[in-house]
Design a protein around this motif. Structure first.
Motif, PDB file in Angstrom:
ATOM      1  N   VAL A  63       0.808  -1.219   0.000  1.00 54.54           N
ATOM      2  CA  VAL A  63       0.000   0.000   0.000  1.00 54.54           C
ATOM      3  C   VAL A  63       0.845   1.275   0.000  1.00 54.54           C
ATOM      4  O   VAL A  63       0.297   2.376   0.040  1.00 54.54           O
ATOM      5  N   SER A  91      -6.536   3.955  -0.475  1.00 53.00           N
ATOM      6  CA  SER A  91      -7.230   3.152   0.541  1.00 53.00           C
ATOM      7  C   SER A  91      -6.497   3.102   1.870  1.00 53.00           C
ATOM      8  O   SER A  91      -7.083   2.759   2.897  1.00 53.00           O
ATOM      9  N   ALA A  92      -5.216   3.463   1.879  1.00 50.79           N
ATOM     10  CA  ALA A  92      -4.411   3.397   3.103  1.00 50.79           C
ATOM     11  C   ALA A  92      -4.081   4.777   3.661  1.00 50.79           C
ATOM     12  O   ALA A  92      -3.410   4.882   4.688  1.00 50.79           O
ATOM     13  N   ARG A  93      -4.561   5.824   3.020  1.00 49.35           N
ATOM     14  CA  ARG A  93      -4.254   7.170   3.503  1.00 49.35           C
ATOM     15  C   ARG A  93      -4.997   7.453   4.810  1.00 49.35           C
ATOM     16  O   ARG A  93      -6.083   6.950   5.038  1.00 49.35           O
ATOM     17  N   LYS A  95      -3.972   6.534   7.693  1.00 52.04           N
ATOM     18  CA  LYS A  95      -3.759   5.415   8.619  1.00 52.04           C
ATOM     19  C   LYS A  95      -2.319   5.363   9.140  1.00 52.04           C
ATOM     20  O   LYS A  95      -1.900   4.367   9.695  1.00 52.04           O
TER      21      LYS A  95
END
Length: 165
Positions: A63, A91-93, A95
């Protein structure tokens, strides 16, 4: 709710397709000065080797990545490492992936004997600049209007920090 953990590791050749796709999907003039990567083009090449990259993996999926390399081939700059690219999947921003990659890059640089780390960031990339500043990077120079993107001149901001604890 179980929140997945982010694992940071050195890239391997088998990451090529995932990194190429991530590079294509995250490309933006917010941070990129090169043209968008071409579909089907490999991520790694003779100048961009797997060992130069750290990757972030969540739930078995790559990611994010960061490239950490010497800024020049000169012995006079052997004590410095430079971040030359950092990307995180949409999708991983939010986090902590970019922060984890940045901290891992600094750790890697220290392991390689570096006492200083630098990077270049586009002046209009406020989120990246804020992240770097929060991790101790300071603006060490600005090249006003150095980059022409989409018909607008953008500053090239040089940032750096000590790695000595």
């Amino acid at each position: 709710m179980i929140v997945s953990e982010t694992q940071i590791r050195t890239a391997v050749q088998d990451d090529d397709a995932a990194l190429a796709e991530l590079d294509r999907s995250t490309w933006s003039t917010l941070h990129a000065v090169l043209p968008a990567p071409e579909p089907g083009k490999p991520f790694f090449d003779a100048r961009h080797l797997p060992g130069d990259y750290l990757v972030a993996v969540r739930d078995g999926t790559v990611v994010g990545f960061v490239r950490v390399v010497p800024p020049t081939p000169l012995a006079a700059t052997a004590h410095v490492r430079q971040i030359q690219g950092l990307a995180v999947a949409g999708s991983a921003r939010g986090k902590g992936v970019a922060r984890a990659l940045l901290r891992a890059a600094m750790d890697r640089a220290r392991e390689q004997g570096a006492v200083r780390i630098t990077l270049r960031v586009l002046g209009h990339n406020a989120p990246a600049r804020a992240l770097y500043a929060s991790e101790g990077f300071v603006v060490e120079g600005v090249l006003p209007g150095e980059i022409l993107l989409d018909g607008a001149y953008v500053d090239d901001v040089l940032m750096g920090r000590s790695l000595v604890r």
